[in-house]
Design a protein around this motif. Structure first.
Motif, PDB file in Angstrom:
ATOM      1  N   TYR A 141      50.070  38.403  -4.389  1.00 16.73           N
ATOM      2  CA  TYR A 141      51.426  39.685  -4.825  1.00 16.73           C
ATOM      3  C   TYR A 141      50.588  40.848  -4.573  1.00 16.73           C
ATOM      4  N   ALA A 195      55.343  43.906  -6.283  1.00 16.48           N
ATOM      5  CA  ALA A 195      56.238  42.132  -6.092  1.00 16.48           C
ATOM      6  C   ALA A 195      57.099  41.915  -6.851  1.00 16.48           C
ATOM      7  N   ARG A 220      56.056  42.238 -11.188  1.00 14.19           N
ATOM      8  CA  ARG A 220      54.327  40.963 -11.084  1.00 14.19           C
ATOM      9  C   ARG A 220      53.827  41.524 -12.123  1.00 14.19           C
ATOM     10  N   ALA A 276      55.771  39.926  -1.224  1.00 13.13           N
ATOM     11  CA  ALA A 276      56.627  41.478  -2.409  1.00 13.13           C
ATOM     12  C   ALA A 276      58.041  40.643  -2.916  1.00 13.13           C
TER      13      ALA A 276
END
Length: 175
Positions: free
Chosen positions: A67, A71, A84, A149
Motif C-alpha cells: 500500500y 492509501a 492506511r 493508493a
C-alpha cells in the motif's frame, strides 16, 4: 476491429511524421515499444496477486508493504472508509490471530495512464463467504515500485435484486 486498425494506422503515421521531422526525442520517444506495452500491466497484476496472497496468509507486513503511504481502503459496508493507518489497526488484530481473508481472482482489467506512473484496475473475485465480489482501485509509482493508493471492495448485486437489496438497506436502523 476496424477502429483498432485505423487507430494503429493513425499512430504509425504520427510516429513516422515524428521521426521524419526530427522530434522523436520528445514525448513520443517515451512511449513503450510493442514488446514493452504489457510490462506495467504485468507488474500491477503481480502486486494485486501478492496482496491477495498476503491477505490469505494473514501476512501483515507483506500485505501493508503493498500500500502507498496515503492509501485508502473502501470496504463493503458504506461506513468502511479507512486510511492506511486505520486499516492497519483493523487488520492487525485479525492477522495477529492468524485470520486473513481469501479472494480468488476470476478476471482482471488493468489500465496504465500515459506517463506510466498511475494505473487503475477492476477485478472479479470469488470469496467463500461473500461469493462473487469486485475489487477496483488505483496504484501509483512510489519508492520505485507500484503501490496501492486506493482499493475498493464491493459486492455486485444483480439488477433484478437491486431494488429489494436497497429496500433492505434502507430498513436497517441507523447507527
Amino acid at each position: 476491429m476496424i477502429k483498432v486498425v485505423r487507430a494503429a494506422r493513425h499512430s504509425l503515421t504520427l510516429i513516422g511524421l515524428a521521426l521524419v521531422s526530427g522530434i522523436a526525442d520528445g514525448p513520443l520517444a517515451a512511449q513503450p515499444t510493442a514488446g514493452e506495452q504489457g510490462r506495467p500491466q504485468a507488474e500491477v497484476s503481480a502486486v494485486l496477486d501478492a496482496l491477495h496472497e498476503a491477505a490469505s496468509e494473514a501476512d501483515f507486513d507483506g500485505y501493508f508493504s503493498l500500500y502507498a503511504r496515503e492509501a485508502v481502503f473502501l470496504g463493503t459496508d458504506a461506513t468502511e472508509r479507512w486510511t492506511r493507518g486505520e486499516f492497519m489497526d483493523y487488520t492487525r488484530a485479525r492477522f495477529d490471530a492468524g485470520t486473513g481473508w481469501t479472494y480468488h481472482m476470476l478476471e482482471r482489467h488493468i489500465t496504465v495512464a500515459p506517463g506510466g506512473r498511475t494505473a487503475w484496475f477492476d477485478e472479479r473475485l470469488e470469496n467463500a463467504g461473500l461469493g462473487e465480489t469486485r475489487g477496483s482501485g488505483v496504484l501509483v509509482m512510489e519508492d520505485g515500485g507500484w503501490k496501492i493508493a486506493q482499493y475498493n471492495l464491493t459486492i455486485p448485486i444483480p439488477n433484478e435484486l437491486a431494488r429489494d437489496v436497497a429496500r433492505q438497506i434502507r430498513a436497517l436502523p441507523e447507527s
